[in-house]
Scaffold this motif. Structure first.
Motif, PDB file in Angstrom:
ATOM      1  N   ILE A 284      -7.502 -11.643 -15.481  1.00 45.97           N
ATOM      2  CA  ILE A 284      -6.800 -12.475 -16.417  1.00 45.97           C
ATOM      3  C   ILE A 284      -7.167 -13.833 -16.433  1.00 45.97           C
ATOM      4  CG2 ILE A 284      -4.912 -13.027 -17.482  1.00 45.97           C
ATOM      5  CD1 ILE A 284      -3.474 -10.284 -16.736  1.00 45.97           C
ATOM      6  N   LYS A 285      -7.348 -14.165 -15.328  1.00 45.34           N
ATOM      7  CA  LYS A 285      -7.816 -15.948 -15.069  1.00 45.34           C
ATOM      8  C   LYS A 285      -9.211 -15.987 -15.540  1.00 45.34           C
ATOM      9  CE  LYS A 285      -4.749 -16.735 -11.344  1.00 45.34           C
ATOM     10  NZ  LYS A 285      -4.472 -17.008  -9.750  1.00 45.34           N
ATOM     11  N   LYS A 286      -9.979 -14.831 -15.643  1.00 44.66           N
ATOM     12  CA  LYS A 286     -11.447 -15.029 -16.014  1.00 44.66           C
ATOM     13  C   LYS A 286     -11.638 -14.635 -17.339  1.00 44.66           C
ATOM     14  CE  LYS A 286     -12.929 -13.459 -11.337  1.00 44.66           C
ATOM     15  NZ  LYS A 286     -13.423 -12.717 -10.429  1.00 44.66           N
ATOM     16  N   SER A 287     -10.464 -14.294 -17.966  1.00 41.63           N
ATOM     17  CA  SER A 287     -10.579 -13.663 -19.318  1.00 41.63           C
ATOM     18  C   SER A 287     -10.345 -14.600 -20.479  1.00 41.63           C
ATOM     19  CB  SER A 287      -9.589 -12.416 -19.478  1.00 41.63           C
ATOM     20  OG  SER A 287      -9.970 -11.512 -18.404  1.00 41.63           O
ATOM     21  N   VAL A 288     -10.708 -14.328 -21.785  1.00 39.66           N
ATOM     22  CA  VAL A 288     -10.279 -14.967 -22.867  1.00 39.66           C
ATOM     23  C   VAL A 288      -9.168 -14.407 -23.462  1.00 39.66           C
ATOM     24  CG1 VAL A 288     -11.212 -15.613 -25.200  1.00 39.66           C
ATOM     25  CG2 VAL A 288     -12.542 -15.766 -23.318  1.00 39.66           C
ATOM     26  N   SER A 289      -8.006 -14.907 -23.824  1.00 37.11           N
ATOM     27  CA  SER A 289      -7.017 -14.313 -24.304  1.00 37.11           C
ATOM     28  C   SER A 289      -7.297 -14.087 -25.981  1.00 37.11           C
ATOM     29  CB  SER A 289      -5.673 -15.297 -24.284  1.00 37.11           C
ATOM     30  OG  SER A 289      -4.632 -14.855 -25.075  1.00 37.11           O
ATOM     31  N   PHE A 290      -6.744 -12.955 -26.363  1.00 36.92           N
ATOM     32  CA  PHE A 290      -6.863 -12.589 -27.799  1.00 36.92           C
ATOM     33  C   PHE A 290      -5.533 -12.662 -28.619  1.00 36.92           C
ATOM     34  CE2 PHE A 290     -10.920  -9.584 -27.638  1.00 36.92           C
ATOM     35  CZ  PHE A 290     -11.535 -10.696 -27.420  1.00 36.92           C
ATOM     36  N   SER A 291      -4.343 -12.802 -27.745  1.00 38.32           N
ATOM     37  CA  SER A 291      -3.122 -12.692 -28.122  1.00 38.32           C
ATOM     38  C   SER A 291      -2.721 -14.131 -28.804  1.00 38.32           C
ATOM     39  CB  SER A 291      -2.143 -12.380 -27.280  1.00 38.32           C
ATOM     40  OG  SER A 291      -2.558 -10.820 -26.857  1.00 38.32           O
ATOM     41  N   GLY A 292      -1.748 -13.997 -29.601  1.00 38.19           N
ATOM     42  CA  GLY A 292      -1.124 -15.428 -29.948  1.00 38.19           C
ATOM     43  C   GLY A 292      -1.917 -16.394 -30.522  1.00 38.19           C
ATOM     44  N   GLN A 293      -2.261 -17.343 -29.971  1.00 37.73           N
ATOM     45  CA  GLN A 293      -3.375 -18.582 -30.318  1.00 37.73           C
ATOM     46  C   GLN A 293      -4.618 -18.358 -29.987  1.00 37.73           C
ATOM     47  OE1 GLN A 293      -1.672 -21.128 -32.011  1.00 37.73           O
ATOM     48  NE2 GLN A 293       0.218 -19.776 -31.891  1.00 37.73           N
ATOM     49  N   GLY A 294      -4.949 -17.264 -29.623  1.00 38.08           N
ATOM     50  CA  GLY A 294      -6.379 -16.765 -29.447  1.00 38.08           C
ATOM     51  C   GLY A 294      -7.110 -16.307 -30.749  1.00 38.08           C
ATOM     52  N   GLU A 295      -6.962 -16.944 -31.604  1.00 39.54           N
ATOM     53  CA  GLU A 295      -7.395 -16.429 -33.056  1.00 39.54           C
ATOM     54  C   GLU A 295      -8.857 -16.538 -33.083  1.00 39.54           C
ATOM     55  OE1 GLU A 295      -6.487 -17.107 -37.801  1.00 39.54           O
ATOM     56  OE2 GLU A 295      -5.722 -18.641 -36.229  1.00 39.54           O
ATOM     57  N   LYS A 296      -9.390 -17.750 -32.710  1.00 39.46           N
ATOM     58  CA  LYS A 296     -10.910 -17.872 -32.896  1.00 39.46           C
ATOM     59  C   LYS A 296     -11.841 -16.739 -32.006  1.00 39.46           C
ATOM     60  CE  LYS A 296     -14.467 -21.226 -31.543  1.00 39.46           C
ATOM     61  NZ  LYS A 296     -14.774 -22.509 -30.877  1.00 39.46           N
ATOM     62  N   HIS A 297     -11.335 -16.660 -30.943  1.00 43.03           N
ATOM     63  CA  HIS A 297     -12.219 -15.587 -30.044  1.00 43.03           C
ATOM     64  C   HIS A 297     -11.666 -14.234 -30.460  1.00 43.03           C
ATOM     65  CE1 HIS A 297     -13.392 -18.710 -27.269  1.00 43.03           C
ATOM     66  NE2 HIS A 297     -12.153 -19.103 -27.058  1.00 43.03           N
ATOM     67  N   ARG A 298     -10.508 -13.773 -30.826  1.00 43.57           N
ATOM     68  CA  ARG A 298     -10.108 -12.586 -31.304  1.00 43.57           C
ATOM     69  C   ARG A 298     -10.856 -12.199 -32.595  1.00 43.57           C
ATOM     70  NH1 ARG A 298      -5.149 -13.550 -32.119  1.00 43.57           N
ATOM     71  NH2 ARG A 298      -5.192 -13.727 -34.342  1.00 43.57           N
ATOM     72  N   ASN A 299     -10.786 -13.179 -33.548  1.00 43.65           N
ATOM     73  CA  ASN A 299     -11.708 -12.995 -34.844  1.00 43.65           C
ATOM     74  C   ASN A 299     -13.259 -12.603 -34.720  1.00 43.65           C
ATOM     75  OD1 ASN A 299      -9.364 -13.364 -36.355  1.00 43.65           O
ATOM     76  ND2 ASN A 299      -9.799 -15.132 -36.994  1.00 43.65           N
ATOM     77  N   LYS A 300     -13.871 -13.451 -33.784  1.00 43.22           N
ATOM     78  CA  LYS A 300     -15.427 -12.929 -33.371  1.00 43.22           C
ATOM     79  C   LYS A 300     -15.383 -11.853 -32.692  1.00 43.22           C
ATOM     80  CE  LYS A 300     -18.997 -14.930 -30.630  1.00 43.22           C
ATOM     81  NZ  LYS A 300     -19.457 -16.045 -29.629  1.00 43.22           N
ATOM     82  N   PHE A 301     -14.493 -11.399 -31.686  1.00 41.10           N
ATOM     83  CA  PHE A 301     -14.734 -10.074 -31.344  1.00 41.10           C
ATOM     84  C   PHE A 301     -14.529  -8.800 -32.566  1.00 41.10           C
ATOM     85  CE2 PHE A 301     -12.878  -6.272 -29.505  1.00 41.10           C
ATOM     86  CZ  PHE A 301     -13.536  -5.974 -28.343  1.00 41.10           C
ATOM     87  N   LEU A 302     -13.319  -9.170 -33.235  1.00 42.47           N
ATOM     88  CA  LEU A 302     -13.309  -8.068 -34.497  1.00 42.47           C
ATOM     89  C   LEU A 302     -14.267  -8.151 -35.309  1.00 42.47           C
ATOM     90  CD1 LEU A 302      -9.474  -8.690 -34.714  1.00 42.47           C
ATOM     91  CD2 LEU A 302     -10.545  -6.520 -33.812  1.00 42.47           C
ATOM     92  N   TYR A 303     -14.866  -9.421 -35.639  1.00 42.08           N
ATOM     93  CA  TYR A 303     -16.059  -9.453 -36.621  1.00 42.08           C
ATOM     94  C   TYR A 303     -17.155  -8.568 -36.169  1.00 42.08           C
ATOM     95  CZ  TYR A 303     -19.835 -11.226 -39.352  1.00 42.08           C
ATOM     96  OH  TYR A 303     -21.116 -11.373 -40.067  1.00 42.08           O
ATOM     97  N   ASN A 304     -17.558  -8.685 -34.670  1.00 50.52           N
ATOM     98  CA  ASN A 304     -18.739  -7.915 -34.143  1.00 50.52           C
ATOM     99  C   ASN A 304     -18.498  -6.436 -34.133  1.00 50.52           C
ATOM    100  OD1 ASN A 304     -20.156 -10.399 -33.693  1.00 50.52           O
ATOM    101  ND2 ASN A 304     -19.370 -10.527 -31.663  1.00 50.52           N
ATOM    102  N   SER A 305     -17.204  -6.014 -34.034  1.00 53.09           N
ATOM    103  CA  SER A 305     -16.705  -4.595 -33.771  1.00 53.09           C
ATOM    104  C   SER A 305     -16.811  -4.185 -35.189  1.00 53.09           C
ATOM    105  CB  SER A 305     -15.420  -4.653 -33.314  1.00 53.09           C
ATOM    106  OG  SER A 305     -15.341  -4.988 -31.854  1.00 53.09           O
ATOM    107  N   PHE A 306     -16.290  -4.928 -36.167  1.00 55.57           N
ATOM    108  CA  PHE A 306     -16.203  -4.458 -37.534  1.00 55.57           C
ATOM    109  C   PHE A 306     -17.639  -4.169 -37.979  1.00 55.57           C
ATOM    110  CE2 PHE A 306     -11.900  -6.064 -38.285  1.00 55.57           C
ATOM    111  CZ  PHE A 306     -11.343  -4.643 -38.050  1.00 55.57           C
ATOM    112  N   ALA A 307     -18.631  -5.207 -37.954  1.00 58.20           N
ATOM    113  CA  ALA A 307     -20.046  -4.930 -38.129  1.00 58.20           C
ATOM    114  C   ALA A 307     -20.767  -3.770 -37.614  1.00 58.20           C
ATOM    115  CB  ALA A 307     -20.362  -6.479 -37.701  1.00 58.20           C
ATOM    116  N   GLU A 308     -20.413  -3.530 -36.142  1.00 61.48           N
ATOM    117  CA  GLU A 308     -20.980  -2.314 -35.759  1.00 61.48           C
ATOM    118  C   GLU A 308     -20.538  -0.956 -36.636  1.00 61.48           C
ATOM    119  OE1 GLU A 308     -22.046  -1.247 -31.692  1.00 61.48           O
ATOM    120  OE2 GLU A 308     -20.377  -2.880 -31.059  1.00 61.48           O
ATOM    121  N   CYS A 309     -19.308  -1.027 -36.897  1.00 61.11           N
ATOM    122  CA  CYS A 309     -18.845   0.135 -37.947  1.00 61.11           C
ATOM    123  C   CYS A 309     -19.644   0.189 -39.064  1.00 61.11           C
ATOM    124  CB  CYS A 309     -17.317  -0.033 -38.047  1.00 61.11           C
ATOM    125  SG  CYS A 309     -16.142   0.179 -36.585  1.00 61.11           S
ATOM    126  N   ASP A 310     -19.790  -1.037 -39.704  1.00 60.59           N
ATOM    127  CA  ASP A 310     -20.295  -1.113 -40.987  1.00 60.59           C
ATOM    128  C   ASP A 310     -21.874  -0.738 -40.789  1.00 60.59           C
ATOM    129  OD1 ASP A 310     -17.926  -1.808 -42.061  1.00 60.59           O
ATOM    130  OD2 ASP A 310     -18.621  -4.018 -41.956  1.00 60.59           O
TER     131      ASP A 310
END
Length: 319
Positions: A284-310
């Motif tokens: 967890i100390k080496k990780s990037v948080s996606f919860s709460g205020q981790g919007e920037k990193h979460r959106n990037k991860f989800l964008y790439n994941s949705f792109a794979e689906c598309d």
């Protein structure tokens, strides 16, 4: 012996529903008085071998002895036959374990994974059936085509119940950067190999997208339902080494290590669980948080994941 006996009764207590009295249960199984049962629990009266066997058989809790000089860990093993997998039995065992966790007033699950945790799939019938189908070596090594309607209705019912219960258990999930990629590749393989047709493949991909949209909603509010007690913490880490579930339940821990796709090993060894907890905290100390205020990193991860689906949908739609 007294310490081992006290620890054993703690394990039995953890396995009992909250409404069930430990001393009364012990007295009934051993055919002894309540007073004698309390003596057993406190350690002032020792269990004999026959009583240990009776308790182990009745509660499904083994009495384990580990010499201090031997660094051994004992695991329970749920084996799902690769040749003729009984998915109903597998799901029933999962449900039993999850209900036991849910019954505690204090509980938490921490997951490290490079595949989307199966409890999230269980909300979506076709995606659930596809994953169970793909995990079955016998199906993927035969000429059998994937047909969701061939799955027992009880499997769908159990899956939805598992999803609902999981949503009500506080948890922390640590995903690898390629966690979604594995499922996308499974769908691609099944389509190219002729196990699923175009329409069904696209439907399953869309359900992966819905699953990720759910994850986004949980992460935004840091909880999986409207109840604030059903907390959710989501992290992304590039250095995961295994798929592990660490359950903190009623003051003790259990660890589940997945292997051979969907089989798992379970241990209640507290030293092992403590080491696993320490390892997860380090991740967890080496990780990037996606919860709460981790919007920037979460959106990037989800964008790439949705792109794979598309991208896969576009590939499938190519004449």
């Amino acid at each position: 012996m007294v310490n081992f006996q006290a620890n054993y009764f703690e394990q039995i207590k953890t396995a009992l529903p909250t409404y069930q009295n430990l001393a009364q249960s012990i007295a009934e199984v051993l055919s002894i008085s309540i007073n004698e049962a309390y003596k057993k629990i406190k350690g002032s009266s020792l269990l004999n071998i026959n009583q240990i066997v009776k308790l182990s058989d009745h509660f499904g809790v083994p009495f384990l002895y580990k010499p201090e000089q031997l660094p051994t860990v004992t695991f329970d093993y749920l084996s799902v036959d690769q040749e003729t997998p009984n998915m109903l039995l597998y799901l029933q065992d999962l449900l039993k374990n999850l209900k036991q966790i849910q019954s505690g007033t204090k509980k938490h699950i921490t997951i490290t994974t490079d595949d989307i945790p199966l409890f999230h799939f269980f909300k979506y019938p076709e995606l659930t059936c596809f994953k169970l189908f793909f995990w079955s070596d016998s199906a993927m090594n035969s000429e059998t085509k994937f047909d969701p309607s061939s799955f027992d209705e009880q499997i769908i019912s159990l899956s939805k119940e598992l999803n609902q219960i999981y949503l009500e258990i506080p948890c922390t999930e640590i995903w690898a950067k390629d966690t979604v990629h594995g499922t996308i590749e499974q769908i691609r393989y099944a389509f190219e190999a002729g196990y699923i047709d175009k329409g069904l493949a696209i439907q399953i991909i869309e359900q992966v997208r819905y699953c990720l949209t759910d994850m986004n909603m949980y992460a935004i509010s840091s909880k999986k339902t409207i109840d604030p007690d059903h907390s959710f913490n989501w992290y992304n880490c590039d250095v995961l080494g295994s798929i592990s579930y660490l359950v903190d339940h009623k003051g003790s821990m259990s660890c589940y290590n997945r292997f051979n796709t969907f089989n798992y090993l379970k241990t209640d060894d507290q030293s092992y669980c403590e080491q696993t907890k320490h390892w997860m905290q380090g991740l967890i100390k080496k990780s990037v948080s996606f919860s709460g205020q981790g919007e920037k990193h979460r959106n990037k991860f989800l964008y790439n994941s949705f792109a794979e689906c598309d991208n896969l949908i576009r590939e499938i739609n190519i004449p």
